[in-house]
Design an enzyme around this catalytic site. Structure first.
Site, mmCIF file in Angstrom:
data_model
loop_
_atom_site.group_PDB
_atom_site.id
_atom_site.type_symbol
_atom_site.label_atom_id
_atom_site.label_comp_id
_atom_site.label_asym_id
_atom_site.label_seq_id
_atom_site.Cartn_x
_atom_site.Cartn_y
_atom_site.Cartn_z
ATOM 1 N N HIS A 53 0.852 -1.200 0.000
ATOM 2 C CA HIS A 53 0.000 0.000 0.000
ATOM 3 C C HIS A 53 0.886 1.248 0.000
ATOM 4 C CE1 HIS A 53 -3.623 2.348 0.633
ATOM 5 N NE2 HIS A 53 -2.953 3.067 1.511
ATOM 6 N N GLU A 77 47.114 27.052 3.069
ATOM 7 C CA GLU A 77 47.109 27.383 1.645
ATOM 8 C C GLU A 77 46.783 28.856 1.445
ATOM 9 O OE1 GLU A 77 45.276 25.430 -2.436
ATOM 10 O OE2 GLU A 77 44.142 25.251 -0.569
ATOM 11 N N SER A 78 47.564 29.542 0.610
ATOM 12 C CA SER A 78 47.352 30.971 0.359
ATOM 13 C C SER A 78 46.320 31.184 -0.744
ATOM 14 C CB SER A 78 48.671 31.640 -0.042
ATOM 15 O OG SER A 78 49.653 31.441 0.926
ATOM 16 N N GLY A 137 25.388 25.338 -0.669
ATOM 17 C CA GLY A 137 24.466 24.938 0.394
ATOM 18 C C GLY A 137 23.159 24.393 -0.118
ATOM 19 N N LEU A 138 22.717 24.864 -1.299
ATOM 20 C CA LEU A 138 21.460 24.374 -1.863
ATOM 21 C C LEU A 138 21.717 23.258 -2.869
ATOM 22 C CD1 LEU A 138 18.396 24.541 -2.329
ATOM 23 C CD2 LEU A 138 18.854 26.307 -4.050
ATOM 24 N N CYS A 194 45.440 25.218 -7.732
ATOM 25 C CA CYS A 194 45.411 24.224 -6.651
ATOM 26 C C CYS A 194 46.775 23.606 -6.406
ATOM 27 C CB CYS A 194 44.375 23.152 -6.943
ATOM 28 S SG CYS A 194 44.564 22.358 -8.544
ATOM 29 N N ASP A 248 -7.336 -1.826 4.243
ATOM 30 C CA ASP A 248 -5.947 -1.472 4.562
ATOM 31 C C ASP A 248 -5.716 -1.374 6.069
ATOM 32 O OD1 ASP A 248 -5.820 -1.186 1.806
ATOM 33 O OD2 ASP A 248 -6.144 0.975 1.890
ATOM 34 N N ILE A 287 32.391 21.799 -9.220
ATOM 35 C CA ILE A 287 33.693 22.333 -9.619
ATOM 36 C C ILE A 287 33.908 23.731 -9.043
ATOM 37 C CG2 ILE A 287 33.882 20.952 -11.709
ATOM 38 C CD1 ILE A 287 32.846 23.339 -13.294
ATOM 39 N N GLY A 345 24.715 21.996 -4.206
ATOM 40 C CA GLY A 345 25.736 21.018 -3.852
ATOM 41 C C GLY A 345 25.260 20.029 -2.807
#
Length: 878
Positions: free
Chosen positions: A128, A780-781, A634-635, A710, A164, A574, A637
């Site tokens: 069901h 990391e700069s 935030g949305l 990177c 049911d 990306i 990804g």
């Protein structure tokens, strides 16, 4: 009984289902759902002793009957089981003759007598589509949406003489998305997970582990069957309630209203936020504010002033049109068919005749649905046209929009000629001595369209601060799970050719969007993207498994081989520093492996991805294979990480976000993940180096692409005997660097950097005398910052220990003319890439990826294909 050794081996097969108890089953039901449950139960080793389904309709057997008859399973097609509430004796006797131990009712529209329900020793179970006791009754999915429930789901319960109300055996639930319809809920969750649950339930019963949980009456509800007559929209409600009403009736029975004196059914509702687009007003009976026919659909307002958008309208004669075409639906003229197109029309006529077997002849006015076709026939029609008519891509909506044969052929021919493409909403810029066309909508299922909620987000040209506005939204349509390698080879090369043809335009957009220098964008961002697609185009027809010799235990003879298969739907997220190149690095391998993809470009740099989408259409990439969805991490990804139908996510970005994505992917469905994350790549420069080259390449290793790289050399270690000379050469006026130089002396540099970084876009910078404990020695700069430390003369192992004293491991480098030293250092450096006497030398054929918290998995090269494939081992006894 005495068992032979061979019988024992067969009895205790390594196939798992032989370790479990098996039952003799009667399947009572119908539909494709019933067919899939039947097939799955047989695969698990259960014996289906009889299938009881509905009679043929218009000469066509139900899918469950078709599958069972093909297998030789006894099939019974009773029009009814009882008359005036009493069981039909001969029907009941025919049922009892099969000797079932359990009745399985995956989808049953008939009333089954209790002496049939209770006859098997295990009774009967039934599926069901609601979380019982909520929404008892036949329209459960409809009411889940109409009531605006946050959760949907299904129940497998023990059938009884109530409605049911029997004891519960198993339940599953899922979240309801804001714009879910009956179809989307069913296809995404209720259908695939329901099949699995029915099989699991049967096995629980067979193993004696099935629960019987009495249904609570708390929260119980029963709503009547939804019929067309009572599906009229009440406009005196908030927009969300109206939206729920429309989507709860989509596609059956269809919510309707009155427009221009006739009943019009509304399909494809979604809630809007923000101000709707301009359009033509349309009077709707009972609606206080006129509707608005816009380029995206019909905008309607609820009593609370909020709006919803309706995509499709169906009139009383059955004709369906896009709502955006309400005022122009009769304007299109018929196209005259060429002899070749006429031949294809006859091929389509044969396809229609094969599906509509009850129709004596298919003529121009034959209506697909009025001739008895159902939704599963729509899918069959679309697929057969694609296979037999030159690969022309149609959508199920095309069949609903053109349900007569004549109209359908017109749609097909327009699509064949490329005349029926959706008009692109583009922005034109006159720049760089050319007119640059930039699409700025989502690219979903082969066409550009606005976000469902109408939301847009600004992107800014770093050169002048000017604003553009591509929309951000999550994907509405699911792409196909896989596509074939066969045509990908040619299409990928065509796509690369188109990218080369438009390379100046792409480079200009890249420069405007990401701030890249135009010449660099043309040579590297765009140039390497083209090379990447050409490289992976060559792999499309070379993905193969292998034959494996295994132990041939006599008298058995076995052949074992492997298959390398696509994963299905893949997501790619990306970054902003190389927008097009990162798209190419990941998507080319993904597509070559036979997958489909949903790609989220960085929120601030989506434009080359959308231009790329435009080129994929010209290259003939099938609809739904490539989808581009701009928006925030935030949305969009997060949604991609959580989506249960996505089987792989490839991400390039920061380490903290990579960790969050990996966690979300694990919690959702354990989807495969590859991560290319942060770096603090060491570059070791020994005193026996070629000084000119070491200075030139050392500067390039830091300042290439403005330091937004990177694999940039995050820290240079220079042997002390040449340290001062090296720094002098780097900062010499002839280098055109004109840097801001500093020699930090304390560990409180973090605060200073936070204030001075705003100016680093003007001054390439060199820090000397950097000690290992300092902030800039560890973090990391990602900017034009050279960090230099000296190391003691001849202390190879010492400098290696310092270079490896980081949680990053993306890239590294060494400059020395001593090849033995170079090879030793390359072996000891803990990084995914090592450059010797060069730097930034990446190539499409060379794998690229990091160690430690720089991530895992590879882009580029043959290794990248493994990120988007799975290996299946097949063993055959002959």
């Amino acid at each position: 009984m005495l068992w032979t050794a061979n019988q024992v081996l067969r009895r205790f097969s390594t196939t798992s289902h032989y370790y479990q108890s098996k039952l003799k089953l009667a399947l009572i039901g119908q539909s494709l759902f019933g067919q899939e449950v039947y097939t799955s139960l047989r695969k698990q080793g259960h014996k289906v002793v009889g299938v009881f389904t509905v009679p043929d309709k218009d000469g066509k057997a139900d899918p469950l009957a078709v599958a069972a008859e093909k297998d030789g399973t006894p099939v019974f097609k009773f029009p009814r089981w009882r008359v005036k509430g009493q069981p039909i004796a001969e029907v009941v006797e025919a049922y009892k003759s099969v000797g079932a131990e359990l009745n399985v009712m995956p989808f049953c529209s008939q009333f089954i007598p209790m002496n049939v329900i209770d006859h098997p020793r295990h009774g009967s179970i039934i599926y069901h589509p609601s979380i019982l006791p909520l929404h008892r009754g036949a329209s459960a999915i409809n009411w889940t949406l109409i009531q605006g429930d946050a959760q949907a789901g299904f129940s497998v319960f023990w059938a009884d003489d109530g409605l049911d109300t029997g004891p519960l055996l198993l339940q599953r639930s899922c979240s309801v998305e804001p714009n879910d319809t009956v179809d989307s809920l069913y296809n995404r969750f209720l259908f695939p997970e329901g099949i699995k649950a029915m099989v699991e339930s049967v096995q629980l019963i067979a193993d004696g582990k099935a629960p019987r949980v009495i249904q609570s009456e708390e929260g119980a509800s029963y709503e009547g069957i939804q019929k067309k007559s009572n599906a009229k929209v009440n406009w005196a409600q908030p927009a969300e309630a109206i939206h729920n009403w429309i989507r709860g009736h989509d596609k059956v029975p269809g919510a309707w209203t009155v427009i221009d004196g006739q009943n019009v059914t509304l399909y494809g509702s979604s809630l809007l936020s923000g101000t709707p687009a301009d359009g033509q007003p349309l009077e709707v009976e009972g609606l206080a504010t006129p509707g608005l026919v816009t380029k995206t659909g019909l905008v309607l307002h609820g009593s609370d002033g909020k709006a919803l958008l309706v995509k499709s309208l169906q009139f009383e004669d059955g004709k369906m049109i896009p709502a955006s075409k309400f005022f122009s639906s009769g304007e299109s003229s018929s196209v005259e068919l060429s002899p070749e197109e006429q031949a294809q029309a006859e091929e389509i006529r044969a396809i229609w005749k094969g599906i509509l077997s009850n129709v004596p002849a298919v003529v121009d006015t034959t209506d697909f649905f009025k001739s008895g076709a159902a939704s599963m026939d729509v899918v069959r029609l679309v697929e057969e046209v694609k296979q037999r008519c030159g690969g022309v891509e149609l959508q199920t909506e095309d069949v609903y929009m053109a349900s007569t044969f004549q109209d359908f052929v017109q749609v097909f021919v327009r699509r064949l000629r490329g005349e029926d493409q959706e008009e692109e909403l583009v922005v034109d810029y006159d720049i760089n001595n050319m007119t640059v066309r930039m699409p700025h909508q989502c690219f979903i299922n082969g066409q550009f369209e606005d976000a469902e909620n109408g939301k847009t987000s600004d992107t800014i040209n770093p050169a002048d601060g000017s604003v553009r506005g591509p929309p951000c939204s999550e994907a509405k349509h699911e792409p196909p799970h896989t596509h074939t390698h066969t045509h990908t080879h040619t299409r990928a090369r065509t796509l690369a050719d188109l990218m080369e043809e438009h390379q100046e335009e792409l480079a200009t957009i890249e420069s405007m969007d990401s701030g890249a220098v135009y010449t660099l964008a043309l040579k590297t961002h765009v140039g390497m993207s083209i090379q990447t697609f050409r490289y992976f185009a060559g792999w499309c027809d070379k993905i193969q498994g292998k034959t494996i010799p295994i132990n041939q235990a006599r008298p058995n003879r076995n052949l074992t081989f492997t298959r390398r298969e696509p994963l299905g739907v893949c997501a790619i997220v990306i970054p902003w520093n190389y927008p097009l190149m990162m798209l190419a690095w990941k998507s080319a391998a993904c597509l070559a492996a036979g997958n489909t993809l949903v790609l989220k470009p960085a929120q601030v740099t989506p434009l080359t991805a959308l231009k790329f989408a435009e080129l994929t259409v010209k290259a003939g990439i099938p609809k739904g294979v490539i989808n581009i969805v701009p928006g925030s991490g935030g949305l969009v990804g997060q949604r991609l990480s959580d989506h249960p139908d996505i089987r792989k996510l490839g991400f390039t970005g920061s380490t903290p976000i990579g960790k969050h994505i990996m966690q979300s992917c694990a919690l959702s469905n354990l989807k495969k993940v590859s991560l290319e994350l942060g770096g603090k790549s060491p570059l070791i420069i020994f005193s026996d180096c070629d000084m000119d080259k070491a200075v030139r390449m050392g500067m390039s290793s830091v300042y290439f692409n403005k330091g937004e790289n990177c694999i940039a050399a995050g820290r240079l270690f220079v042997e002390e005997s040449i340290h001062d000379e090296y720094i002098t050469r780097v900062v010499h006026p002839n280098t055109s660097l004109a840097p801001f130089c500093s020699s930090p002396t304390n560990t409180s540099l973090t605060h200073t950097l936070k204030h001075i970084f705003y100016f680093f876009n003007i001054f390439p910078t060199v820090f000397t005398g950097v000690e290992d404990h300092m902030f800039i020695a560890k973090e990391e700069s990602f900017g034009p910052v050279m960090v230099v430390s000296k190391f003691k003369q001849g202390d190879v192992d010492g400098v290696l220990a310092r270079a490896n004293d980081t949680e990053f491991g993306l890239a590294s480098g060494v400059f020395t003319q001593d090849i033995s030293k170079a090879m030793y250092v390359s072996e000891k450096l803990d990084a995914g890439t090592v450059f010797i006497n060069t730097y930034n030398k990446t190539d499409v054929a060379s794998p690229f990826g990091g160690f430690k918290q720089s991530g895992f998995g590879k882009d580029l090269g043959e290794d990248a294909l493994s990120e988007y494939l799975r290996t299946k081992a097949v063993t055959v006894e002959y």
